[in-house]
Write a protein that holds these residues in place. Structure first.
Motif, mmCIF file in Angstrom:
data_model
loop_
_atom_site.group_PDB
_atom_site.id
_atom_site.type_symbol
_atom_site.label_atom_id
_atom_site.label_comp_id
_atom_site.label_asym_id
_atom_site.label_seq_id
_atom_site.Cartn_x
_atom_site.Cartn_y
_atom_site.Cartn_z
ATOM 1 N N GLU A 1 -9.245 7.617 -1.157
ATOM 2 C CA GLU A 1 -9.269 6.704 -2.294
ATOM 3 C C GLU A 1 -8.749 7.427 -3.530
ATOM 4 O O GLU A 1 -8.834 8.649 -3.639
ATOM 5 C CB GLU A 1 -10.676 6.154 -2.547
ATOM 6 N N ALA B 1 0.836 -1.205 0.000
ATOM 7 C CA ALA B 1 0.000 0.000 0.000
ATOM 8 C C ALA B 1 0.868 1.251 0.000
ATOM 9 O O ALA B 1 0.569 2.234 -0.696
ATOM 10 C CB ALA B 1 -0.934 -0.006 1.213
ATOM 11 N N THR C 1 2.322 1.712 -3.459
ATOM 12 C CA THR C 1 1.296 2.213 -4.379
ATOM 13 C C THR C 1 1.018 3.686 -4.133
ATOM 14 O O THR C 1 0.872 4.473 -5.086
ATOM 15 C CB THR C 1 0.000 1.407 -4.219
ATOM 16 N N PRO D 1 -9.024 2.033 -5.318
ATOM 17 C CA PRO D 1 -8.160 1.684 -4.184
ATOM 18 C C PRO D 1 -8.264 2.700 -3.063
ATOM 19 O O PRO D 1 -8.364 3.899 -3.312
ATOM 20 C CB PRO D 1 -6.752 1.677 -4.805
ATOM 21 N N SER E 1 -11.092 -1.978 -0.857
ATOM 22 C CA SER E 1 -11.394 -1.044 -1.942
ATOM 23 C C SER E 1 -12.862 -0.639 -1.909
ATOM 24 O O SER E 1 -13.701 -1.281 -1.268
ATOM 25 C CB SER E 1 -11.059 -1.672 -3.295
ATOM 26 N N GLY F 1 -3.269 -0.173 4.097
ATOM 27 C CA GLY F 1 -4.239 -0.566 3.089
ATOM 28 C C GLY F 1 -5.637 -0.669 3.663
ATOM 29 O O GLY F 1 -5.823 -0.922 4.858
#
Length: 261
Positions: A236, A66, A69, A212, A199, A196
């Motif tokens: 998100e 996470a 990302t 995400p 979603s 994380g």
């Protein structure tokens, strides 16, 4: 090679690899932001310093993907805000081979979905952390990189200070993803803690993942009062708008609807 790359860039624009800058909803000259007013309002001048070192830490060991990302998305936001570039500038991604084997390589089509042209991403794997830090510093000073991202467990004071000075001198932002339980990196402009989250629901397929989401904490930011509490939000990433947003229930729903439009 330049001609080939030029055709590739033109093809990427035509195929929609990256959203057009005017579709982002931001003035390209307004600076580097997350796109969520609730978070940007906490930053000095409502933007991130493009000539600085930022640290991104996972909440736990399992939140490492996470955090990686989030770093990619933050880099994509910066590259889309650089004035005068028809396509994103070069992103240099540096990490030791051990980290690359553990996390896995970057996936080209996935990068394109995030708005990053894979042809504009330079991956560098090194044998040691010291070599990774050296590559990052050289990349910041080269003038060729629009942003430099590095992934290491921890950084001591001296190399962290060198990275911060190089970012400031060459006005090139540097993102540093470090281990969850390592000592925090000194000389940073901001430090983000990322975890994380499940979603969002997919609008057309209940069995498919949606946008995400991350639990994000802004632990510190230079230029804000020392006694200001850390900012926690669940955010998100919206592919269509190419920006972060605070999830419904924690933000003004009318504002969120306007940002998605």
């Amino acid at each position: 090679l330049e001609a080939i790359e030029g055709r590739q860039r033109a093809s990427a624009i035509a195929s929609g690899i990256r959203p057009e800058r005017d579709a982002l909803g931001d003035d390209p000259d307004s600076g580097w932001t997350l796109g969520a007013p609730e978070i940007d309002d906490r930053l000095p001048d409502r933007r991130l310093d493009t000539a600085s070192l930022n640290e991104i830490k996972p909440e736990t060991y399992g939140d490492g993907p996470a955090a990686l990302t989030f770093a990619l998305l933050l880099a994509a936001r910066h590259l889309s805000s650089v004035p005068g570039l028809p396509m994103p500038g070069l992103m240099v991604w540096c990490w030791p081979t051990r980290a690359a084997r553990e996390a896995g390589g970057l996936y080209g089509p996935g990068l394109a979905t995030l708005g990053l042209d894979p042809a504009q991403v330079l991956l560098v794997e090194t044998a040691t952390v010291a070599e990774t830090l050296w590559v990052m510093e050289e990349s910041l000073g080269s003038g060729a990189a629009a942003i430099v991202v590095g992934c290491v467990d921890a950084v001591a004071l001296t190399p962290a200070r060198r990275l911060a000075l190089a970012a400031q001198a060459h006005r090139t932002p540097c993102l540093l993803v470090t281990a969850a339980r390592s000592v925090v990196t000194p000389a940073t402009f901001a430090r983000w803690r990322i975890a994380g989250c499940p979603s969002a629901s997919h609008p057309f397929d209940s069995a498919a993942p949606g946008a995400p989401r991350f639990s994000m904490t802004l632990e510190r930011c230079r230029g804000t009062a020392a006694d200001v509490a850390p900012l926690f939000r669940t955010v998100e990433w919206t592919h269509e708008a190419h920006r972060f947003g605070v999830v419904a229930g924690m933000a003004d729903r009318a504002l969120e609807t306007a940002l998605r439009a």
